[in-house]
Enzyme design. Structure first.
Site, PDB file in Angstrom:
ATOM      1  N   ASP A 162      -3.661   7.865  11.360  1.00 57.34           N
ATOM      2  CA  ASP A 162      -2.315   7.314  11.429  1.00 57.34           C
ATOM      3  C   ASP A 162      -1.604   7.751  12.699  1.00 57.34           C
ATOM      4  OD1 ASP A 162      -2.254   6.014   8.828  1.00 57.34           O
ATOM      5  OD2 ASP A 162      -2.375   8.041   8.016  1.00 57.34           O
ATOM      6  N   GLU A 212       0.878  -1.170   0.000  1.00 62.52           N
ATOM      7  CA  GLU A 212       0.000   0.000   0.000  1.00 62.52           C
ATOM      8  C   GLU A 212       0.919   1.224   0.000  1.00 62.52           C
ATOM      9  OE1 GLU A 212      -2.143  -0.093   3.650  1.00 62.52           O
ATOM     10  OE2 GLU A 212      -3.027  -2.055   3.275  1.00 62.52           O
TER      11      GLU A 212
END
Length: 271
Positions: free
Chosen positions: A64, A53
């Protein structure tokens, strides 16, 4: 199915046929530079990752953890653009023949143009997109263009998703389902969450799509544990950390390659 979504499906099926989980690595484009990021993706694939990814760096990566935020910040300060993300996909796929997805928040795609983005991602050899913040009920335009270009649409499910919602999400997705088993931000964790196994079980009850788990796996032992119940093990922060902690670029690439090898043994139950 057409194009590289087929490659993605075949790769996951091949891992299953070997009686193991697929290893999915995450690395942001443009980190530490555009060329350096392409090197890092290739190092992860050469080391043993099945799928990568490529992150599209975002100024507010709400899902994140701090490690990936740091890398995104470096990439953004370096002036990374969507063209650089697509080039990363193109060159990594051309060099390895392995499936490469883009992971991105919706806003940059929306601004760039859905038709333009899907066309260019397909032309770059991309297998699809992971869209963590695009609600399924607002995804029709994206899915129409993704399907037209043979791209997978990977949605993210979480432990808070109720069963009816899981069914709605998995019915709309393709390629695989991304099970984010930690509530809130991602990032490496000392122990594997028991929520993950329950989430995979509930998700599988709604779909035949493979279910890949991202929850902060950082070593072969954790990878082996997650591989015991998931179709794929997604590792991001641990790869980025190897790059951040390295004294120089060459050492960073060696660290990424080495970690990929360790995790590849882990998903094969050889930790």
């Amino acid at each position: 199915m057409s194009g590289n979504v087929q490659l993605l499906s075949d790769t996951l099926a091949a891992a299953r046929a070997e009686g193991r989980s697929a290893l999915v690595a995450y690395l942001p484009a443009g980190f530490p530079t555009v060329d350096g990021g392409i090197d890092a993706v290739r190092a992860a694939l050469d080391g043993g990752a099945d799928i990568v990814e490529v992150g599209l760096p975002h100024s507010d990566p709400v899902l994140d953890g701090p490690v990936i935020q740091t890398a995104d910040d470096i990439a953004l300060r370096g002036g990374v653009r969507i063209a650089d993300v697509l080039r990363t996909v193109r060159e990594a796929h051309a060099a390895t023949g392995k499936p490469i997805l883009v992971m991105t928040y919706w806003n940059p795609v929306d601004r760039y143009g859905v038709e333009r983005f899907t066309t260019e991602l397909a032309e770059a050899g991309g297998a699809g997109c992971i869209l963590p913040d695009l609600p399924v009920q607002e995804s029709a335009l994206w899915r129409e263009h993704a399907e037209k270009h043979g791209l997978a649409t990977v949605f993210v499910v979480a432990p808070s998703s109720r069963d009816a919602r899981l069914a709605e999400i998995t019915a709309a997705g393709s390629g695989f389902v991304y099970a984010a088993s930690l509530m809130g931000v991602t990032g490496t964790r000392e122990t594997v969450s028991s929520q993950a196994e329950d989430l995979v079980r509930r998700t599988r009850a709604t779909t035949d799509l493979p279910v890949c788990v991202g929850l902060g796996v950082s070593d072969a032992v954790q990878a082996s544990e997650v591989a015991g119940f998931a179709d794929g093990v997604i590792v991001g922060s641990a790869f980025v950390k190897r790059m951040l902690d390295a004294p120089d670029h060459a050492a960073g690439l060696a660290g990424v390659r080495e970690l990929a090898g360790e995790l590849a043994r882990g998903v094969r139950g050889q930790a």
